[in-house]
Write an enzyme that holds these catalytic residues in place. Sequence first.
Site, PDB file in Angstrom:
ATOM      1  N   GLU A  36      34.752 -41.350 -62.030  1.00 44.15           N
ATOM      2  CA  GLU A  36      33.898 -41.490 -62.698  1.00 44.15           C
ATOM      3  C   GLU A  36      35.427 -41.369 -64.074  1.00 44.15           C
ATOM      4  OE1 GLU A  36      31.076 -40.439 -63.579  1.00 44.15           O
ATOM      5  OE2 GLU A  36      31.110 -39.038 -62.009  1.00 44.15           O
ATOM      6  N   ALA A 128      20.926 -35.315 -67.501  1.00 42.05           N
ATOM      7  CA  ALA A 128      21.314 -34.579 -66.013  1.00 42.05           C
ATOM      8  C   ALA A 128      22.752 -35.675 -65.579  1.00 42.05           C
ATOM      9  CB  ALA A 128      20.328 -34.512 -65.043  1.00 42.05           C
ATOM     10  N   SER A 132      18.979 -41.812 -65.677  1.00 37.47           N
ATOM     11  CA  SER A 132      17.698 -42.623 -65.577  1.00 37.47           C
ATOM     12  C   SER A 132      17.585 -43.280 -67.121  1.00 37.47           C
ATOM     13  CB  SER A 132      17.308 -40.939 -66.585  1.00 37.47           C
ATOM     14  OG  SER A 132      17.836 -40.779 -67.994  1.00 37.47           O
ATOM     15  N   SER A 133      18.441 -43.842 -67.652  1.00 42.11           N
ATOM     16  CA  SER A 133      18.608 -45.225 -68.479  1.00 42.11           C
ATOM     17  C   SER A 133      18.792 -45.898 -68.411  1.00 42.11           C
ATOM     18  CB  SER A 133      19.851 -44.717 -70.064  1.00 42.11           C
ATOM     19  OG  SER A 133      21.039 -44.719 -68.770  1.00 42.11           O
ATOM     20  N   ASP A 177      26.012 -47.463 -63.248  1.00 38.81           N
ATOM     21  CA  ASP A 177      25.342 -47.117 -63.083  1.00 38.81           C
ATOM     22  C   ASP A 177      24.185 -48.301 -63.222  1.00 38.81           C
ATOM     23  OD1 ASP A 177      26.283 -45.002 -63.709  1.00 38.81           O
ATOM     24  OD2 ASP A 177      25.760 -44.687 -66.404  1.00 38.81           O
TER      25      ASP A 177
END
Length: 391
Positions: A36, A128, A132-133, A177
């Site tokens: 992360e 969340a 999603s992006s 991502d």
Amino acid sequence: MVDALDRAAQAGFQSRFHRSATGLWSAPGRVNLIGEHTDYNDGFVLPLAIDRRTVVALSTRTDRVVRVASSFAAETVEVSLDELVPEKLDGWSAYPLGVAWALRQFGADLTAVPGFEVYIDSDVPVGAGLSSSAALESAVAVALNDVWDLSLDRATLARVGQLAENRVVGAPTGIMDQSASLLGQADAAVFLDCRSLAAEVIPLGLNPAGLELLIIDTRVSHSHATGGYAARRKSCEAGARALGVPALRDLSLHDLPRAQAMLDDETFRRVRHIVTENQRVLDTVEALRSSGCTAIGPLLDASHRSMRDDFEISAPELDVAVDTARRAGAIGARMTGGGFGGAAIALTPTELVPAVTAAVMVAFTERGFATPDVFVVHAADGAARDSGARP
């Protein structure tokens, strides 16, 4: 295969634009198994694409007009290809329109391609930490790559999505991502070197091991474009400058005593998280190769402690989710995503999923938190055309 989400996207396109879409493309959200905030530090990450995805229904036009619509916004946004500049794009439409703009930066001649209409639908939870992006950006990128006949490879399309998010949306994210959304494979994670962009598919083997990856969406929304995410990135960059390295990727565990002597306490703890998290990614990959997924639980736990204490990006809801899941039988758990809300993951024996879910629900109720959304995800294939003949 055309499923309910595909059909909904096609129906939405028909309703907004009064014709059928040429084709459907989709891209998955992602869960970061471990690693992360290491991506923008040129480090290592281990995400996986999940079986929650964003679908775009798209058709080209005969002029230079672009029209974008979605299931999550009432308005249809219209703009000319000639007006695609970051300063003029905002709101939710900045994501798909930003991808069209970013493709030009990677060689697309926007004076020679047609406009298009696109309708977007999704079952990736927003805010969340499941990206999603990037799912939206990747779905649009593969669609335009097809209909504009650009022949860009998946690694390049990931850079397109990242550029759109950085320059147009204004979120200083790394490339993890989009890479997960574009490169993912079923029952596998993507081991990505964010400096070289070398990627390797690492089998997970969760099902044979009797394990599930449980998502605990705290319903605490976050935004990468504001606040703490950008501040953490600045701290990392300041630490690298002070230590004389191009990026924190270039430090090892052996450099931490020197870092502690040179840096203020807060900057040191930010640096320590990145350095130790990079090592945890490498250790997780080695454990998956040599011992299988049952061996990675302690690494997930250590990652969460580091994000909570050193990087300070957790939230009370995330800490409760992680601690409760572990006490109820998960073999490892951590928050996932950019932090300040979003979701936690819990690697859980299949037979204990109901018990872990119930325990988390009770813990959130007792503390007066919003009811979380708890569900299992599976590692899935990356972005692809779902249906439709090539234009």
